[in-house]
Design an enzyme around this catalytic site. Structure first.
Site, PDB file in Angstrom:
ATOM      1  N   PHE A 382       0.810  -1.220   0.000  1.00 32.17           N
ATOM      2  CA  PHE A 382       0.000   0.000   0.000  1.00 32.17           C
ATOM      3  C   PHE A 382       0.844   1.270   0.000  1.00 32.17           C
ATOM      4  O   PHE A 382       0.494   2.265   0.665  1.00 32.17           O
ATOM      5  CB  PHE A 382      -0.962   0.007   1.217  1.00 32.17           C
ATOM      6  CG  PHE A 382      -1.503  -1.353   1.541  1.00 32.17           C
ATOM      7  CD1 PHE A 382      -2.302  -2.021   0.625  1.00 32.17           C
ATOM      8  CD2 PHE A 382      -1.183  -1.995   2.732  1.00 32.17           C
ATOM      9  CE1 PHE A 382      -2.783  -3.292   0.897  1.00 32.17           C
ATOM     10  CE2 PHE A 382      -1.655  -3.264   3.010  1.00 32.17           C
ATOM     11  CZ  PHE A 382      -2.455  -3.911   2.093  1.00 32.17           C
ATOM     12  N   CYS A 383       1.944   1.246  -0.748  1.00 34.17           N
ATOM     13  CA  CYS A 383       2.836   2.420  -0.823  1.00 34.17           C
ATOM     14  C   CYS A 383       3.309   2.864   0.562  1.00 34.17           C
ATOM     15  O   CYS A 383       3.471   4.065   0.820  1.00 34.17           O
ATOM     16  CB  CYS A 383       2.177   3.597  -1.530  1.00 34.17           C
ATOM     17  SG  CYS A 383       1.797   3.270  -3.227  1.00 34.17           S
ATOM     18  N   ALA A 384       3.473   1.888   1.454  1.00 33.97           N
ATOM     19  CA  ALA A 384       3.995   2.214   2.795  1.00 33.97           C
ATOM     20  C   ALA A 384       4.909   1.063   3.190  1.00 33.97           C
ATOM     21  O   ALA A 384       4.715   0.422   4.221  1.00 33.97           O
ATOM     22  CB  ALA A 384       2.843   2.393   3.775  1.00 33.97           C
TER      23      ALA A 384
END
Ligand SMILES: Cc1ncc(COP(=O)(O)O)c(C=O)c1O
Length: 451
Positions: A382-384
């Protein structure tokens, strides 16, 4: 556990406010089913009011600011008035703050990273372990970045923020923190963080991408210690998918220096060797602005305000409570970020539920939910990535293995995220399907062991 269950007849139903909720999607068994969208943390379907406003406004649409024609004047007024609507929605201080329109939160954070840059000194920015890449990468190449720690459940450790602010002895320029996590849904105590940051002479930026669509946000007056200095968010996550984002901050910050993008609309005068920048916000909005995107955002703000952000929050909280009550204790299911045990704890989360099914790759689970139930979720990091790596306890040496061998399937999680229009019945369908997947997994494991 002290959870609220709305009886069916008392539950608010917001579905008629949206477009596309009855769209059929194909499923593996053949035929199709009405799709269930549990991927609202990525982007949201449009409000009907947004689509209607776009169509209503279209006959007046024209290029803004520099046109003398009637439509151009109307379009310019609509665009400029939108800044006030946005400020009102999030309680910005009209005496000191200004609104810059841009594409999305990522662009807002990038812009701020350039705007605050002091080319003569490498200054300290504190971000956290729980950020989206958009609130990590723009800072890394321009500042000395340090990361505020998280606890086992992925919640920010405020005491570590205090330790770090103390250690840097007034050298921290900015504390930049997500309002709510797109991975675990944990909400951060932004006012406490603001007070702390200000006490040590720093400013605070809140990445509002996941907070503004789900809860009331009030930046509070500029003279108060808990005032939020900068706030950025994306319209496409709040039911207005036309490519607009917002960065709000003190106008004087945008008065200094040169914009990172220059060109049409940013200047008052240009000679062969000089440029006199226009006043902000225009100086910060190079090129022809996205008028339709702004029209859409204001329509969404009006609809959300008519409902009331407190009601939005409370409705989504009841969905989260219900989902956790059904999910917790399911054998073979790992829930990340901790399970809220009462309504207060649920109120500290936004409607995001990250999980894994033991023995199944996250991508397979997401695919099965789609193919078997027409349920859209997201899987991965999730782009984290730094946050997910921490939550999954992946050691550094393993991360190195993934870097050096790109063909290894990457670790991650599955994420279900709810919006205002989702229902308990949809959650029931989702939990029942997960339950079947868990039973199949158990049966096949038993069969394997028995062999
Ligand atoms: C917490 C958070 N910050 C920033 C972003 C980036 O938003 P955008 O893609 O609209 O720029 C996202 C997107 O998912 C997010 O969840």
């Amino acid at each position: 556990m002290n959870f609220r269950f709305f009886p069916l007849k008392n539950r608010p139903n917001y579905r008629s406010l949206f477009v596309g909720l009855d769209t059929h999607v194909p499923i593996a068994l053949g035929g199709s089913t009405v799709g269930i969208n549990f991927d609202n943390a990525a982007t949201t379907p449009p409000f009907l009011s947004v689509m209607e406003e776009i169509v209503r406004f279209a006959p007046q649409y024209s290029s803004i600011h520099r046109g003398a024609g009637y439509k151009s004047v109307i379009s310019s007024q609509v665009y400029e008035q939108a800044r006030n609507e946005v400020m009102k929605f999030v309680g910005a201080d009209p005496r000191t703050d200004g609104v810059v329109f841009l594409k999305n939160t990522s662009e807002g954070l990038n812009k701020l990273s350039y705007r605050l840059l002091n080319k003569n000194r490498r200054e300290v920015v504190l971000t956290t372990w729980m950020e989206h890449h958009s609130n990590l990468l723009p800072w890394r190449d321009k500042y000395s970045v340090d990361y505020v720690d998280i606890d086992e459940q992925g919640r920010l450790r405020l005491e570590d923020l205090q330790v770090k602010l103390e250690r840097y002895q007034g050298a921290v320029k900015l504390v930049t923190v997500t309002g709510a996590s797109n991975v675990t849904g944990h909400r951060n105590p932004i006012y406490k963080i603001a007070e702390l940051a200000h006490r040590y002479g720093a400013k605070i930026c809140v990445d509002g991408a996941q907070l503004v669509p789900h809860a009331p946000v009030d930046m509070r007056p500029a003279h108060l210690p808990e005032h939020i200095d900068f706030l950025t968010f994306s319209a496409h996550k709040m039911y207005a998918p036309f490519g607009t984002g917002v960065l709000i901050g003190p106008r004087d910050v945008f008065e200094q220096g040169s914009p990172e993008y220059s060109g049409g609309g940013t200047v008052r005068m240009v000679t062969s060797d000089r440029v006199i920048w226009d006043a902000p916000p225009h100086k910060e909005e190079a090129g022809t602005p996205n008028v339709m995107g702004v029209v859409a955002l204001v329509a969404a703000i009006k609809t959300l305000s008519n409902i009331g952000m407190k009601k939005v929050q409370s409705h989504e909280e009841s969905l989260v409570e219900y989902a956790y009550a059904r999910l917790q204790g399911m054998e073979g299911l790992t829930l990340y970020g901790g399970v809220p045990m009462n309504s207060h704890q649920a109120s500290q989360r936004i409607s995001v539920i990250p999980f894994n099914i033991e023995g199944r790759h996250h991508e397979d689970v997401a695919e099965m939910l789609s193919l078997e139930g027409g349920i859209a979720v997201r899987s991965g990091c999730f782009c984290a990535q730094p946050y997910v790596q921490r939550l999954l306890h992946i050691p550094k040496r393993d991360i190195e293995k993934y870097i050096s061998n790109p063909s290894l399937p990457l670790p991650g999680m599955v994420r279900a995220s709810f919006g205002l229009y989702n229902t308990q019945e949809e959650i029931d369908g989702f939990v029942d399907l997960l339950g079947r997947m868990l039973r199949v997994r158990k049966l096949s494991r038993t069969a394997r062991l028995g062999r």
